[in-house]
Each structure stands twice: as C-alpha cells, then as structure tokens.
Design an enzyme around this catalytic site. Sequence first.
Site, short mmCIF file in Angstrom:
data_model
loop_
_atom_site.label_atom_id
_atom_site.label_comp_id
_atom_site.label_asym_id
_atom_site.label_seq_id
_atom_site.Cartn_x
_atom_site.Cartn_y
_atom_site.Cartn_z
N TYR A 26 0.83 -1.21 0.00
CA TYR A 26 0.00 0.00 0.00
C TYR A 26 0.87 1.26 0.00
CZ TYR A 26 -4.20 -2.77 1.07
OH TYR A 26 -5.24 -3.66 1.01
N GLU A 114 0.53 -10.66 -3.14
CA GLU A 114 1.29 -11.91 -3.22
C GLU A 114 0.79 -12.74 -4.39
OE1 GLU A 114 2.06 -14.12 0.40
OE2 GLU A 114 1.30 -12.44 1.59
#
EC number: 2.7.7.7
Length: 737
Positions: A26, A114
């Site tokens: 983020y 991921e």
Amino acid sequence: MDFASVLGKSEAHQRTIIHLDMDYFYAQVEEIRDPTLRSKALGIQQKNIVVTCNYVARAKGVTKLMLIAEAQRICPDLVLVNGEDLAPYRQMSQRIFDLLLNYTPLVEKLGFDENFMDVTALVELRQAHVAEALLRPPVGHTYPADGTPLSNCDCGCAQRLAIGTRIAQEIREELKLRLGITCCAGIAYNKLLAKLVGSSHEPNQQTVLVSTYAEQFMRELGDLKRVTGIGQKTQCLLLEAGMSSVEQLQQCDMDVMRKKFGFETATRLRDLAFGRDTSLVRPSGKPKTIGMEDACKPISVRTDVEERFRMLLKRLVEQVAEDGRVPIAIKVVLRKFDSQKKSSHRETKQANILPSLFKTSMCPGETGVSKVQLADGAQDKLLKIVMRLFERIVDMSKPFNITLLGLAFSKFQERKVGSSSIANFLIKKADLEVQSITSLTNTSLTSPTAESPTSDECAFRSSPTTFKPSDQFYRRRATTASPVPMLLDNGSESAATNSDFSDFSETEVEPSPKKSRIGRLLVSKRSRLAADVGDSAAEVASPSKLRVCDLRLNSRDSEKDFPMSTTPSTSTSAPAPRFRTVQPPNTLLQRIDGSLRFVTTRTASRLSSNASSTASSPLPSPMDDSIAMSAPSTTTLPFPSPTTTAVVTSSSSTATCDALTNIVCPAGVDAEVFKELPVELQTELIASWRSSLVAAVEQTNGTGAATSAAIASGAPATATTASGQKNTLYRYFLRNK
C-alpha cells in the site's frame, strides 16, 4: 510448453515454484503515485490504525497495525495517507497479475500483494537450450547461507532451481521497469517453502532453498505462528498439547496428535512441520464475488444505515465497472452487537437482481473493451433492494446495534454489447406476460383494488414467470409453451435461479432442482393420454395460446381438480393430486332442449338410457353441484344468464341465496370468503368460471364457431357481457392484473 503435465507433478523436488511478495504494498503504491513520499516516513491509515508503512517509518519504530496515536507519538514526522479506498491498490494488483501471465498461465493470486507462480514448464523449456543447461550459480541468496550448493541434492532439482532464480530475477526487474514496484521472491520446490524462504531477505531481494535442507529450515523458524497454515486457534491447541515450536511439532507423538486433532488434521500439521506441501498452484480467474465491508461504531438509526449502504454501493459499482461483468445477485452483510450478551454475530441475506439494472458500453479508443455501468435510476432501485434485505435481517420494531455493514455482488455473467443478442429476437413481451399462473393459497382477500407493481418491485423479478415471494400472495409458478404442459409441484419452493427475492447464507450458485420420481411418472402418464386429449387440446394447454383470464386458478393445497382421463370416477373420497397440469377437461358441449349443458363424452352416450348417470360424471365441477340444487333435472346443467339473474323476485332471491350459500367453491377459492360476498357478486363469479370452461372446451373440440352461434341465438354469454366491464374476480383475487 506442456502446462498440463505440470499439474500432475506432485513428487518431491519435481516442481519449481516462485513466490512473489510486494514490498510494503500500500505504501509503495502511494510512493509511486507521489514520488515525494519516498524519502519520508509514510504510513497508510485505515480507521484508527496504521495498516502498513514504508521502511523509513519502520526504521523509526513504526510497525504494521499500530494505533495512530501510538505511531505519531513514536514518530512525530509520520506522514499519514488515507488508504480506505482500495481502488488504486486493486488496480496495481491487477497490472502485476497481468504481467506475470506473460511467463506462465499458472499464476495464483494471494491477496493484493502476493502471487504464486509454477514455472516448471518454462524451466524445462530453458533446459533444452545448451546455454541454460550448464549449471550456473543461482541468483540472489541461498539457504543455508554457509555456501552449501544447490547440487547437494542429486535428484536433478539443483539445475531447475538455478534456472528458477534467473526467471525470478527477470520478473522482478520487469516489475520495477514497467510498474515501478519492487518485491521479494522465494524459490523452492513447493508453495509452502517458497513462501517462507522468500521472507528470509527483504526488501527487494530473493532467496532459494536447497532442497535437502527443508527440514532444517522449518526447524529454525522457531515459533509455530510463522508457519503458513497454522492459525491462532490451532496454535493454542498445540500449546495445550505441550508444543510451542516447530521442532517440538516435528518430534511429537502422532498417537497423541490423532486423538486431539483427528487423523487428517494431525497428518497435515505434521507435514507442515517438515515443509511437505503437495498443493498445486491454481490459476486465479475473475472473482466469483466482488464485495466491500465497512466496520463502524454502533449504528441504531435506519437513516444512518441507508446512507452508509449508499456509499458502499457507489464504491462497489465502480469495482463492477472495472470487472466488466454483470452481476445478477446482491448480498447484504451485517454484524449485529448484542448489548446484553456483549457479543457480536454476522448475518447475511441475498437477493437476485435483474441484469437490466446494468448497461454495457464500449470504452472510447479501446477496441473490444466494454465497461459496465448502472442504468438510469438503477442505483435507487438497488438501494431499495438492499434496505429490504436489511429489514429482513433486523427487526425494526426493536432496538438494534450494527457494527459492520457489507455489500457484495455475485453470480456474474458476461454481457454482450449492443442490442443484437439472439435473446432479443426470441422473446416477446406479450408471450412473457401470460406465461404465469397465480396461486390463491394463503391470500388476503380484503383489498378490493388491484395493486400495480412499483418500479423497485420490478427490479426484483429475475424472469417474467416469477413474482416477489416476500409477499405471500405470490407463489412461484412456471410453465412452458410446449404442447405438453409442465407439471407444477404445488409444494415446491426451490429453484433459486427463478426467484425474485431469494435468501441465501452462501454465495455459491444453487443447482437446479431435480425432477421427482412422481413427477416423471405423471409426465409419462400424461404422454400416454395424448391420444384421448388430441392435438387441439394440447395446444390449448399451452399458456401462450390462452388468455390469462381463461386459465383456471390453482391452489397449493390438495383440492379437487380436473381429471386427466375420461374414465368415470366412482370414488367420492379419492385424494386430490399433488401435481397439476394446465389441461382443460375432455368434455363436449351439447345443445339440449334449447339450453347449453355440460356433459362428458361418456355421459352423452349413456344419456338416453340412464338419466341419472350424470351424478358420476368424471367432471367434478363445483358449479355442477350448485346448479343441480335448483335445476328441475339432475342431468341438466344450465348456464346462468345475466338477464335472468338481473330480474329476480323476493322468493327466487331467497332460493338463490340458499343455493349460493351451499355452493362448493372451485380450487383456490376460500369458501368462507365466498359466502361473505354479495349475492350478485357470487353469481358473477360463477358465471365467469363457467364461461372460462366453455371457452376452453370450445377450442378443445373444435366447436367454437357452432357454440358461438348457439349462444348468440339463445341467451347472451356471460363472457361476452363481462367483456365490457371489469371482471370482479380479478378485483378481489388478482394483484398482478
């Protein structure tokens, strides 16, 4: 490359798996959007916590999931960016995923930041080249760090893992070059080890595991919570069993483990402790559900709930626009707080919605790319649907406390752009409007006026043959336009795909209900009776060939029905069939003594020899019973005439009232309610029911023209008289007319 063969390789060391984990995802996305933040301590704020931060902030003591007040106390110069809007992170995640697909289709997303990649096929392809076949040192870090070579394992995995490190390096460089984002990578022969070894060196680094050191690597992890697949609850249970580390789990007594966890769970935990994982990299497609949740302070006012749902819906529609598919179901998620028990629990409700609430348009300048948007007025309709679901979960007559609200779209379908879809040419509105049969079971007959569905009620309809089941007046019915009518199970409330407002606790699509055995038997019996009924009768059975007012009214309960054959029934207590078909009786009209009478084919042949045989007629019509009480002969069933009904004397009126009081009402009509109606209304109802039967029989036996002439020469038909005025039957019983 043979990707199919890769899926079959679950043996030890046969696969090459890469795990990619984006660095402080983020915060890094915010740095890409605003490069001036790279040199500052940056934290991403959601509510009152720091969900993540960059490495500058971590160096000053800020950690993930730290309270805002605590983080600002530790790092006064911390720059906070609101990260509650996940749209920028979702877009970057999709761009990363699209780039990884250039290397292999076997890419599995794990959250936003991921990804697992099975590059076994790509490694085998590169092994065929002489330059790659030479054993070159791996790129990046190696575990163990004492210089142990990959060739320590003699199964041939050393060369595959070395090539895997070079592929991982190429991917990381391309991500940095094209998207400006950095990540860590782990390379191993299974998913578990690749994920764990990748976190050994970060940020922006990669590590490969020597295959023979998997057990040692797992043992050195120490804490059980670091093992992927062991959550907090499982860890507590392991602590109760005296195991607090991975090494203790490796050395545990399996008999004790099986008694505590069961055979399967105990075996799985033991495998995790040794780094054994045979799970495959499953390619990620488009999500089955697109949802959004918002935790909040307790809300106890309906208007506040509606406003929060409005905001969630607006943000959720933006995600649907990016996805490009049209949802046909919406789900509401609530977390209710019980102030007495001091506990919370979640509840969900789901409803089907119309695809027409969304419209698809082509993106300007992008060939073949479409964008999904809400149709005009659709947002208000969706919000009304959401609030109705909310009111189904929460009892508005009692105080409530809501601490979380969520919305989710599901059951996505691809939608063709433009109006040239084949469905537009095959469906006619006029046909759709008549293909429904209304049940009158459990209805309230107190409303004298019909209600027209509002615009938001129309939004609940998933098909023209269904109604809103939230109102008990409506019952789901479906028929086909084929000559053989569909059997209607009056007790079935299934078929969620056809419901307009279906409640579910899960998001999976429900399978279509299977036909019961009795349904198949009745279908077979119906086909054998086709010769008796005739082709013309089969056509009448199709709802698309009849007017709605000609369809008889069905009931969900067991009632008397039209027989399926012409065999006379001598039993007076035979149970009514559970399944019904929209099929008129096999009767004929005869003109006897200048008046129309209902007699069956078999009764007509025996009329001259046995005048009382009509009492055993296979047409157990309730109107027959009522007329027989006032008729001079038991073999005649005269139709009531509006002219004779209008002019009555006081004595005949009394007789008529007595006859109407004892009438046996047809299927679907409450006898008690019928008795409370005015006399003229009761007479009109009987006339309308009989006129519907006359019309059906005329079409069945091909005597429509002759019968019409006979009616014209005698008393005027009730159906003709009623055509000029509104039928009282539908004023009292039908709300969708």
